[in-house]
Design an enzyme around this catalytic site. Structure first.
Site, PDB file in Angstrom:
ATOM      1  N   HIS A  42      12.899   0.786 -12.292  1.00 20.69           N
ATOM      2  CA  HIS A  42      12.753  -0.649 -12.588  1.00 20.69           C
ATOM      3  C   HIS A  42      12.722  -1.400 -11.267  1.00 20.69           C
ATOM      4  O   HIS A  42      13.703  -1.388 -10.518  1.00 20.69           O
ATOM      5  CB  HIS A  42      13.911  -1.121 -13.458  1.00 20.69           C
ATOM      6  CG  HIS A  42      13.828  -2.558 -13.876  1.00 20.69           C
ATOM      7  ND1 HIS A  42      14.693  -3.102 -14.798  1.00 20.69           N
ATOM      8  CD2 HIS A  42      13.004  -3.569 -13.516  1.00 20.69           C
ATOM      9  CE1 HIS A  42      14.393  -4.382 -14.980  1.00 20.69           C
ATOM     10  NE2 HIS A  42      13.367  -4.687 -14.189  1.00 20.69           N
TER      11      HIS A  42
ATOM     12  N   HIS B 153       0.804  -1.221   0.000  1.00 17.13           N
ATOM     13  CA  HIS B 153       0.000   0.000   0.000  1.00 17.13           C
ATOM     14  C   HIS B 153       0.836   1.270   0.000  1.00 17.13           C
ATOM     15  O   HIS B 153       1.862   1.377   0.663  1.00 17.13           O
ATOM     16  CB  HIS B 153      -0.952   0.012   1.208  1.00 17.13           C
ATOM     17  CG  HIS B 153      -0.229  -0.040   2.525  1.00 17.13           C
ATOM     18  ND1 HIS B 153       0.208   1.092   3.189  1.00 17.13           N
ATOM     19  CD2 HIS B 153       0.143  -1.089   3.288  1.00 17.13           C
ATOM     20  CE1 HIS B 153       0.812   0.746   4.304  1.00 17.13           C
ATOM     21  NE2 HIS B 153       0.794  -0.584   4.392  1.00 17.13           N
TER      22      HIS B 153
END
Length: 197
Positions: free
Chosen positions: A131, A122
């Site tokens: 990346h 979250h």
């Protein structure tokens, strides 16, 4: 749609695009020795406009190409076997690979790679051109800066901020904030050098 970059990363991207039902015109690549990938043609000149996905793994290269061709439309590709919260936000040109889980209120910038089986809990925030490598685990409220690569299997505890253009090594365990351009390895993660200052 053309895929810009006919490397191994491009081969994964084309399969995601196929799964999503995109019409693929071919690849764009400056390697004159390549003429086709998976029966898709490889062209060596960049079209003037159209829908393009940047299918190269290098973060700085994706940034350079995106800035050079603002006229392209850059779709966002999400593998059908990824789990993405309806409350997550993903920027243009980002790819989400198979097995990824992205939880509530995650914000991901443009032209990012969220690679195979990574987990973003979250309220994580991922900067443009970052990346997140395969099997990375980001706990809640982690921030990853622009252009940073979090290496395969790395883990980051909750609330950590990782700066821009960092490299987090494979399997690293990050338990402290990381400044811009740092290279971090080990368990617990430690800075071994800086990419640039």
């Amino acid at each position: 749609m053309y895929l810009y970059g006919a490397s191994g990363h491009g081969k994964v991207i084309v399969e995601i695009a196929e799964e999503l039902g995109y019409g693929i015109d071919g690849f764009i690549d400056n390697n004159a020795e390549l003429d086709s990938i998976f029966d898709y043609p490889v062209i060596h000149q960049t079209p003037a406009s159209g829908e393009v996905f940047l299918s190269m793994g290098n973060n700085a290269t994706r940034q350079r190409i995106a800035k050079a061709y603002p006229q392209f439309t850059y779709p966002t590709l999400i593998h059908p076997k990824a789990i993405v919260s309806k409350r997550a936000k993903l920027g243009e040109g980002t790819v989400v690979m198979a097995g990824v889980t992205i939880n509530s209120e995650v914000q991901i910038g443009k032209q990012c790679i969220i690679n195979t089986s990574a987990t973003l809990d979250h309220e994580c925030r991922i900067g443009d051109f970052a990346h997140i490598s395969p099997h990375v685990g980001l706990a809640g409220n982690v921030t990853v800066g622009e252009g940073t690569q979090v290496g395969i299997g790395a883990c980051v505890i909750q609330g950590i901020t990782i700066g821009k253009w960092c490299m987090i090594g494979a399997g690293a365990v990050v338990i402290r904030d990381v400044p811009d351009y740092a290279v971090v390895v080990g368990n617990p993660g430690r800075i071994i050098k800086y990419n640039r200052l």
